[in-house]
Scaffold this motif. Structure first.
Motif, PDB file in Angstrom:
ATOM      1  N   ALA A 145       0.820  -1.212   0.000  1.00 36.01           N
ATOM      2  CA  ALA A 145       0.000   0.000   0.000  1.00 36.01           C
ATOM      3  C   ALA A 145       0.851   1.257   0.000  1.00 36.01           C
ATOM      4  CB  ALA A 145      -0.932  -0.001   1.212  1.00 36.01           C
ATOM      5  N   PHE A 146       1.862   1.298   0.854  1.00 37.56           N
ATOM      6  CA  PHE A 146       2.693   2.489   0.955  1.00 37.56           C
ATOM      7  C   PHE A 146       3.670   2.608  -0.213  1.00 37.56           C
ATOM      8  CE2 PHE A 146       1.878   2.288   5.730  1.00 37.56           C
ATOM      9  CZ  PHE A 146       0.975   3.343   5.708  1.00 37.56           C
ATOM     10  N   LYS A 153      -1.526   7.146   1.856  1.00 34.61           N
ATOM     11  CA  LYS A 153      -1.006   8.045   2.898  1.00 34.61           C
ATOM     12  C   LYS A 153      -1.191   7.453   4.298  1.00 34.61           C
ATOM     13  CE  LYS A 153      -0.842  12.248   0.433  1.00 34.61           C
ATOM     14  NZ  LYS A 153       0.220  11.924  -0.448  1.00 34.61           N
ATOM     15  N   ALA A 154      -2.315   6.746   4.502  1.00 27.72           N
ATOM     16  CA  ALA A 154      -2.584   6.135   5.808  1.00 27.72           C
ATOM     17  C   ALA A 154      -3.494   4.929   5.606  1.00 27.72           C
ATOM     18  CB  ALA A 154      -3.239   7.129   6.754  1.00 27.72           C
ATOM     19  N   ILE A 155      -3.474   4.045   6.590  1.00 19.87           N
ATOM     20  CA  ILE A 155      -4.303   2.847   6.551  1.00 19.87           C
ATOM     21  C   ILE A 155      -5.153   2.819   7.814  1.00 19.87           C
ATOM     22  CG2 ILE A 155      -4.331   0.326   6.458  1.00 19.87           C
ATOM     23  CD1 ILE A 155      -1.603   0.502   5.022  1.00 19.87           C
ATOM     24  N   PHE A 215      -0.310  -0.124  14.468  1.00 18.67           N
ATOM     25  CA  PHE A 215      -1.470   0.756  14.383  1.00 18.67           C
ATOM     26  C   PHE A 215      -1.693   1.456  15.719  1.00 18.67           C
ATOM     27  CE2 PHE A 215      -2.303  -1.689  10.648  1.00 18.67           C
ATOM     28  CZ  PHE A 215      -3.148  -0.920   9.851  1.00 18.67           C
ATOM     29  N   THR A 216      -2.268   2.646  15.664  1.00 20.96           N
ATOM     30  CA  THR A 216      -2.586   3.438  16.851  1.00 20.96           C
ATOM     31  C   THR A 216      -4.104   3.563  16.966  1.00 20.96           C
ATOM     32  OG1 THR A 216      -0.553   4.710  16.577  1.00 20.96           O
ATOM     33  CG2 THR A 216      -2.258   5.681  17.976  1.00 20.96           C
ATOM     34  N   ASP A 259       4.589   6.003  10.757  1.00 18.03           N
ATOM     35  CA  ASP A 259       4.489   5.064  11.873  1.00 18.03           C
ATOM     36  C   ASP A 259       5.275   3.779  11.639  1.00 18.03           C
ATOM     37  OD1 ASP A 259       2.685   6.730  13.247  1.00 18.03           O
ATOM     38  OD2 ASP A 259       0.956   5.805  12.254  1.00 18.03           O
ATOM     39  N   MET A 260       5.672   3.550  10.405  1.00 18.11           N
ATOM     40  CA  MET A 260       6.344   2.296  10.046  1.00 18.11           C
ATOM     41  C   MET A 260       7.668   2.181  10.809  1.00 18.11           C
ATOM     42  SD  MET A 260       4.274   0.767   8.042  1.00 18.11           S
ATOM     43  CE  MET A 260       5.313  -0.513   7.425  1.00 18.11           C
ATOM     44  N   LYS A 261       7.882   0.994  11.361  1.00 16.97           N
ATOM     45  CA  LYS A 261       9.089   0.770  12.157  1.00 16.97           C
ATOM     46  C   LYS A 261      10.185   0.173  11.327  1.00 16.97           C
ATOM     47  CE  LYS A 261       6.243   0.176  16.157  1.00 16.97           C
ATOM     48  NZ  LYS A 261       5.608  -0.678  17.084  1.00 16.97           N
TER      49      LYS A 261
END
Length: 185
Positions: free
Chosen positions: A130-131, A137-139, A159-160, A183-185
């Motif tokens: 997706a990215f 931009k966001a999921i 996810f938050t 947010d990706m680690k």
């Protein structure tokens, strides 16, 4: 192009792979697979207020997934064991706020493949796709309030939690989460 896997079975065309999984797209010939997945009350109790989908609803769901692929190049893609070709379920995307390039992640696995790490492996691949390939931009992701396994999966994926959101198919408020590229680690 038709291919064979390591044990000589015909395999499907795939567009995304992981160590153990192959992602394909739904077709009319997949009605038995769709029925095996969405016809299982243990799977659909998390996504339907009735706790099950009728044959007509399964047919409509399959048609909707194929149409979404044609129109938007996303769907909850069917996933298969790379080595054996066994159908495991589906994992993919659907529009959430497409004008803002926000898509919803979903994973539905056949019951006999729960607890084996397939959901995590599949979701990681879809998030990366997706990215990197779709420019998302966001999921967004949500889960039935009683589905602790889905909650744990989303937290493992980074996810938050944002808020509870009404989900019409279940008639319940579902915990809702977001993941952005940052947010990706």
């Amino acid at each position: 192009m038709e291919q064979t896997n390591k044990i000589g079975m015909k395999s499907r065309d795939s567009f995304l792979e992981t160590e153990r999984l192959e992602f394909s797209t739904w077709s009319e010939e997949d009605r038995p697979l769709a029925s095996a997945l969405w016809g299982d009350h243990e799977v659909t109790k998390w996504i339907s207020s009735k706790g099950f989908l009728s044959e007509d609803e399964i047919e409509a769901r399959l048609a909707q997934e194929m149409e979404r692929q044609r129109e938007m190049e996303v769907q909850y893609w069917p996933i298969f064991d790379k080595e054996t070709g066994v159908f495991l379920g589906c994992c993919g995307l659907r529009p959430y706020a497409p004008d803002e390039k926000i898509y919803e992640l979903g994973v539905h696995l056949t019951r006999d493949h729960w607890g084996k790490g397939y959901a995590l492996e599949a979701a990681k691949a879809v998030i990366r796709y997706a990215f990197e390939h779709l420019g998302v931009k966001a999921i967004f992701a949500g889960h039935h309030p009683e589905n602790g396994a889905s909650r744990r999966l989303l937290l493992k994926l980074g996810f938050t939690y944002k808020k509870d959101e009404f989900y019409e198919p279940t008639g319940k408020m579902h915990p809702s989460y977001f993941l952005s590229r940052s947010d990706m680690k």
